[in-house]
Write an enzyme that holds these catalytic residues in place. Sequence first.
Site, PDB file in Angstrom:
ATOM      1  N   PHE A 172       0.811  -1.232   0.000  1.00 19.92           N
ATOM      2  CA  PHE A 172       0.000   0.000   0.000  1.00 19.92           C
ATOM      3  C   PHE A 172       0.839   1.276   0.000  1.00 19.92           C
ATOM      4  CE2 PHE A 172       0.953  -0.083   4.538  1.00 19.92           C
ATOM      5  CZ  PHE A 172       1.086   1.267   4.824  1.00 19.92           C
ATOM      6  N   ARG A 200      -5.655  -1.974  -0.631  1.00 21.40           N
ATOM      7  CA  ARG A 200      -5.931  -0.797   0.199  1.00 21.40           C
ATOM      8  C   ARG A 200      -5.841   0.509  -0.581  1.00 21.40           C
ATOM      9  NH1 ARG A 200      -2.925  -1.938   5.830  1.00 21.40           N
ATOM     10  NH2 ARG A 200      -1.338  -3.124   4.749  1.00 21.40           N
ATOM     11  N   CYS A 304       9.613   1.929   3.179  1.00 13.25           N
ATOM     12  CA  CYS A 304      10.544   0.838   3.505  1.00 13.25           C
ATOM     13  C   CYS A 304      11.939   1.399   3.690  1.00 13.25           C
ATOM     14  CB  CYS A 304      10.546  -0.204   2.403  1.00 13.25           C
ATOM     15  SG  CYS A 304      11.114   0.476   0.854  1.00 13.25           S
ATOM     16  N   GLU A 404       9.496  -3.992  12.911  1.00 10.11           N
ATOM     17  CA  GLU A 404       9.299  -2.828  12.037  1.00 10.11           C
ATOM     18  C   GLU A 404       8.019  -2.122  12.499  1.00 10.11           C
ATOM     19  OE1 GLU A 404       7.950  -3.707   8.003  1.00 10.11           O
ATOM     20  OE2 GLU A 404       9.198  -2.093   7.232  1.00 10.11           O
TER      21      GLU A 404
HETATM   22  P1  NAD Z   1       1.443  -6.535   2.917  1.00 11.92           P
HETATM   23  O1  NAD Z   1       2.393  -7.675   2.910  1.00 11.92           O
HETATM   24  O2  NAD Z   1       0.368  -6.508   3.922  1.00 11.92           O
HETATM   25  O3  NAD Z   1       0.720  -6.469   1.483  1.00 11.92           O
HETATM   26  C1  NAD Z   1       1.462  -6.562   0.277  1.00 11.92           C
HETATM   27  C2  NAD Z   1       0.683  -7.408  -0.720  1.00 11.92           C
HETATM   28  O4  NAD Z   1       0.628  -8.754  -0.249  1.00 11.92           O
HETATM   29  C3  NAD Z   1      -0.742  -6.938  -0.909  1.00 11.92           C
HETATM   30  O5  NAD Z   1      -1.034  -6.950  -2.282  1.00 11.92           O
HETATM   31  C4  NAD Z   1      -1.562  -7.928  -0.123  1.00 11.92           C
HETATM   32  O6  NAD Z   1      -2.808  -8.195  -0.705  1.00 11.92           O
HETATM   33  C5  NAD Z   1      -0.711  -9.177  -0.090  1.00 11.92           C
HETATM   34  N1  NAD Z   1      -0.778  -9.885   1.205  1.00 11.92           N
HETATM   35  C6  NAD Z   1      -0.872  -9.338   2.436  1.00 11.92           C
HETATM   36  N2  NAD Z   1      -0.827 -10.277   3.389  1.00 11.92           N
HETATM   37  C7  NAD Z   1      -0.713 -11.451   2.768  1.00 11.92           C
HETATM   38  C8  NAD Z   1      -0.588 -12.795   3.214  1.00 11.92           C
HETATM   39  N3  NAD Z   1      -0.604 -13.107   4.498  1.00 11.92           N
HETATM   40  N4  NAD Z   1      -0.469 -13.758   2.280  1.00 11.92           N
HETATM   41  C9  NAD Z   1      -0.437 -13.459   0.981  1.00 11.92           C
HETATM   42  N5  NAD Z   1      -0.545 -12.197   0.505  1.00 11.92           N
HETATM   43  C10 NAD Z   1      -0.668 -11.208   1.365  1.00 11.92           C
HETATM   44  O7  NAD Z   1       2.326  -5.207   2.961  1.00 11.92           O
HETATM   45  P2  NAD Z   1       1.806  -3.727   3.152  1.00 11.92           P
HETATM   46  O8  NAD Z   1       1.344  -3.541   4.562  1.00 11.92           O
HETATM   47  O9  NAD Z   1       0.874  -3.375   2.046  1.00 11.92           O
HETATM   48  O10 NAD Z   1       3.154  -2.909   2.923  1.00 11.92           O
HETATM   49  C11 NAD Z   1       4.032  -2.543   3.957  1.00 11.92           C
HETATM   50  C12 NAD Z   1       5.223  -3.474   4.023  1.00 11.92           C
HETATM   51  O11 NAD Z   1       5.895  -3.487   2.761  1.00 11.92           O
HETATM   52  C13 NAD Z   1       6.267  -3.035   5.040  1.00 11.92           C
HETATM   53  O12 NAD Z   1       6.750  -4.164   5.709  1.00 11.92           O
HETATM   54  C14 NAD Z   1       7.364  -2.420   4.178  1.00 11.92           C
HETATM   55  O13 NAD Z   1       8.657  -2.440   4.747  1.00 11.92           O
HETATM   56  C15 NAD Z   1       7.300  -3.289   2.966  1.00 11.92           C
HETATM   57  N6  NAD Z   1       7.868  -2.619   1.809  1.00 11.92           N
HETATM   58  C16 NAD Z   1       9.087  -3.047   1.391  1.00 11.92           C
HETATM   59  C17 NAD Z   1       9.683  -2.411   0.320  1.00 11.92           C
HETATM   60  C18 NAD Z   1      11.032  -2.868  -0.171  1.00 11.92           C
HETATM   61  O14 NAD Z   1      11.384  -2.522  -1.288  1.00 11.92           O
HETATM   62  N7  NAD Z   1      11.775  -3.622   0.604  1.00 11.92           N
HETATM   63  C19 NAD Z   1       9.037  -1.357  -0.329  1.00 11.92           C
HETATM   64  C20 NAD Z   1       7.777  -0.960   0.137  1.00 11.92           C
HETATM   65  C21 NAD Z   1       7.202  -1.603   1.215  1.00 11.92           C
END
Ligand code: NAD
Length: 519
Positions: A172, A200, A304, A404
């Site tokens: 998101f 989201r 991130c 985090e």
């Molecule tokens: P999230 O993992 O909740 O969601 C990401 C995607 O995965 C969404 O499309 C969601 O539908 C799906 N998803 C969520 N939970 C799932 C599960 N249990 N099983 C399968 N699919 C699932 O992440 P978020 O809250 O949207 O984003 C924030 C996180 O992303 C933070 O931890 C941040 O550090 C990380 N992030 C990392 C980078 C990077 O490049 N390292 C960049 C941006 C964000």
Amino acid sequence: KRAARFQGFAKGLQRIQCQSSAAAPTTKLFIDGKFVESKTTDWIDLHNPATNEVVTRVPKSTKDEMEAAVTSAKEAFKSWSKTSILSRQQIMFRYQDIIRKNMKALAENITLEQGKTLVDAEGDVLRGLQVVEHCCSVTSLQLGETLQGIAKDLDTHSYRLPLGVTAGITPFNFPAMIPLWMFPVAIVLGNTSVIKPSERDPGACMMLLDMLNQAGCPPGVVNVIHGAHDAVNFICDHPDIKAISFVGSDQAGKYIYERGSRNGKRVQSNMGAKNHGVVMPDANKENTLNQLVGAAFGAAGQRCMALSTAVFVGEARNWIPDLVERAKQLKVNAGHVPGTDLGPVISPQSKKRINELVQSGIDEGAKCVLDGRDLVVPGYEKGNFVGPTILTEVKPNMKCYKEEIFGPVLVALSVDTLDDAIELINKNPYGNGTAVFTTNGATARKFTNEIDVGQVGINVPIPVPLPMFSFTGTRGSFLGDAHFYGKQGINFYTQTKTVTQLWRDSDVTHTKAAVSMPV
Ligand code: NAD
């Protein structure tokens, strides 16, 4: 009032959303070049984080819709992979121009659905746009290799060829940038793509697809499905999907990496972070404190690459009161209000989690020297606001250090030496990014050489590499081999075909078959 404010993108929204007579409009799917209303009965309400009003409803795509998206991508691959590289390049030229002209409209949608400030939302678009611009040099990026005369009359060359249907699953926090890390790179190389944006805030991704249509990209080359776990499982299991790009949390990232890999797919998985900023006593104090505050609290800490952990070395710990003063100056408000520094966090659940982690720090002995947990923004009393929060005297065994937080919370630790700081960071499981602030070149060099983190900033807080490089988080922050965008992104989305050919002008005829390897 809100409708008037967001008039800028109202026209675009008509294509990507469906206004039903009841309640909020619904977000459409994008299949085979068309925006289509889902037939699902299962919807996810999407709330404006500043007000918690429902702004759209996002479908959990049905199995048939997801199948239709993959079928469309598979069909499109047949012709798209044979399109000339110059045609694909021309589409990217047009695409980057259309995105640039619509940055403000995209930013407005991001602010509405995700909450970040309009200025920061434009930055979100720009960082993705830079990837599209880089894709315009595909004619150099996709070059293979060649070597003449590896034996008599024998030459070898290699091609970088597309994989087929690829998929992207996005988080998101960067609704424009992260989809743009994925599908433009995939398709410019001749692949097709199925994207599942964050449920989201999928609006910016949908607008980007509308713009790709306008740039002349053929139907089926990129498709968008919506949903949560079922859509993710569908992608991980579908035999026609060859590669998955994922960015998001640790839990989802590990799961997708394992399930996708088990099914024989390439997976690149960027996950969570705990980025440390080391402050040396010889650093330029003014610049360092300003950079720390910007990097810790910008986007309400939901990056991130946020510097969420400050490590003060030696006497630098005396700067903490000045840091607190600077953080207090930041203005928290709805993202579209001019002059706002921090918008709301994504959801009430996220706010609750952030507040609980702060409380756990206090309970475990940290000092809360700036507490933004009870902040109420006049006019936006229902929003998910958390003000800048600073915990000091944090120790590595505390939950607020280990997890985090992903909110506007800076945890501060003090150590005696640079070696102590390096040891602390290298023991932390994450390896996304880190920074050191110093005016001493030898200190910077030692830090760079000894730190086990994939992206390092020297007097720069958020070292997100531009797309001529790759985004190279390591250790607990990444699973896979090839990273996102840059040369590694090209490798991720291509496979190599190596051709060895023998062309003789003289007609040499062998009398016997050679059955041994040549020596
Ligand atoms: P999230 O993992 O909740 O969601 C990401 C995607 O995965 C969404 O499309 C969601 O539908 C799906 N998803 C969520 N939970 C799932 C599960 N249990 N099983 C399968 N699919 C699932 O992440 P978020 O809250 O949207 O984003 C924030 C996180 O992303 C933070 O931890 C941040 O550090 C990380 N992030 C990392 C980078 C990077 O490049 N390292 C960049 C941006 C964000």
